[in-house]
Scaffold this motif. Sequence first.
Motif, PDB file in Angstrom:
ATOM      1  N   GLU A 179      50.481  24.101   6.574  1.00  0.00           N
ATOM      2  CA  GLU A 179      51.497  24.843   5.824  1.00  0.00           C
ATOM      3  C   GLU A 179      51.161  26.333   5.766  1.00  0.00           C
ATOM      4  OE1 GLU A 179      51.935  23.101   1.915  1.00  0.00           O
ATOM      5  OE2 GLU A 179      52.164  21.098   2.786  1.00  0.00           O
ATOM      6  N   ILE A 180      49.900  26.625   5.493  1.00  0.00           N
ATOM      7  CA  ILE A 180      49.470  28.024   5.372  1.00  0.00           C
ATOM      8  C   ILE A 180      49.615  28.745   6.713  1.00  0.00           C
ATOM      9  CG2 ILE A 180      47.458  29.511   4.995  1.00  0.00           C
ATOM     10  CD1 ILE A 180      46.625  27.418   2.822  1.00  0.00           C
ATOM     11  N   LYS A 181      49.219  28.080   7.793  1.00  0.00           N
ATOM     12  CA  LYS A 181      49.372  28.695   9.116  1.00  0.00           C
ATOM     13  C   LYS A 181      50.827  29.052   9.385  1.00  0.00           C
ATOM     14  CE  LYS A 181      45.678  27.008  12.066  1.00  0.00           C
ATOM     15  NZ  LYS A 181      45.367  26.172  13.231  1.00  0.00           N
ATOM     16  N   ALA A 182      51.731  28.153   9.049  1.00  0.00           N
ATOM     17  CA  ALA A 182      53.154  28.394   9.291  1.00  0.00           C
ATOM     18  C   ALA A 182      53.684  29.495   8.378  1.00  0.00           C
ATOM     19  CB  ALA A 182      53.946  27.108   9.085  1.00  0.00           C
ATOM     20  N   GLU A 183      53.351  29.421   7.104  1.00  0.00           N
ATOM     21  CA  GLU A 183      53.862  30.393   6.137  1.00  0.00           C
ATOM     22  C   GLU A 183      53.330  31.796   6.393  1.00  0.00           C
ATOM     23  OE1 GLU A 183      52.911  28.695   2.324  1.00  0.00           O
ATOM     24  OE2 GLU A 183      54.192  26.952   2.687  1.00  0.00           O
ATOM     25  N   MET A 184      52.076  31.891   6.817  1.00  0.00           N
ATOM     26  CA  MET A 184      51.477  33.199   7.078  1.00  0.00           C
ATOM     27  C   MET A 184      51.668  33.637   8.522  1.00  0.00           C
ATOM     28  SD  MET A 184      47.916  32.916   4.896  1.00  0.00           S
ATOM     29  CE  MET A 184      47.311  34.481   5.511  1.00  0.00           C
ATOM     30  N   GLN A 185      52.267  32.788   9.326  1.00  0.00           N
ATOM     31  CA  GLN A 185      52.473  33.051  10.749  1.00  0.00           C
ATOM     32  C   GLN A 185      51.155  33.394  11.445  1.00  0.00           C
ATOM     33  OE1 GLN A 185      55.604  35.988  10.916  1.00  0.00           O
ATOM     34  NE2 GLN A 185      57.137  34.521  10.248  1.00  0.00           N
ATOM     35  N   LEU A 186      50.145  32.570  11.147  1.00  0.00           N
ATOM     36  CA  LEU A 186      48.835  32.761  11.766  1.00  0.00           C
ATOM     37  C   LEU A 186      48.852  32.188  13.176  1.00  0.00           C
ATOM     38  CD1 LEU A 186      46.518  31.723   8.793  1.00  0.00           C
ATOM     39  CD2 LEU A 186      47.130  34.037   9.521  1.00  0.00           C
ATOM     40  N   ALA A 187      48.016  32.719  14.024  1.00  0.00           N
ATOM     41  CA  ALA A 187      47.904  32.238  15.397  1.00  0.00           C
ATOM     42  C   ALA A 187      47.451  30.780  15.398  1.00  0.00           C
ATOM     43  CB  ALA A 187      46.902  33.087  16.164  1.00  0.00           C
TER      44      ALA A 187
END
Length: 92
Positions: free
Chosen positions: A12-20
């Motif tokens: 979820e965090i990767k998607a929300e923060m648009q992390l690689a």
Amino acid sequence: MNDAILTAIATEIKAEMQLAPSTSDEVLKQYTKEGEAFLNSRLSGLEIDFNADLVARALLKNYVRYAYYGMVSDFKEKYNGDIYDTISEYIS
């Protein structure tokens, strides 16, 4: 918190923060564990169910965001009221 929930929160965090996609899940999981410990340490033996309590889950994800950028002290200051409100829900 079990590994399935840790993985879900990291995703979820990767998607929300648009992390690689190459961003380490292990780093995000560690920050999640630290945030869980921080929030639960204020509950005198009780534990927040971050899977069922979506408000607390959002607060935990905000902790991870701030930790990712090395700004935990800013999180504590900015979210002090939200932390208090969440803890109050479990204590009362």
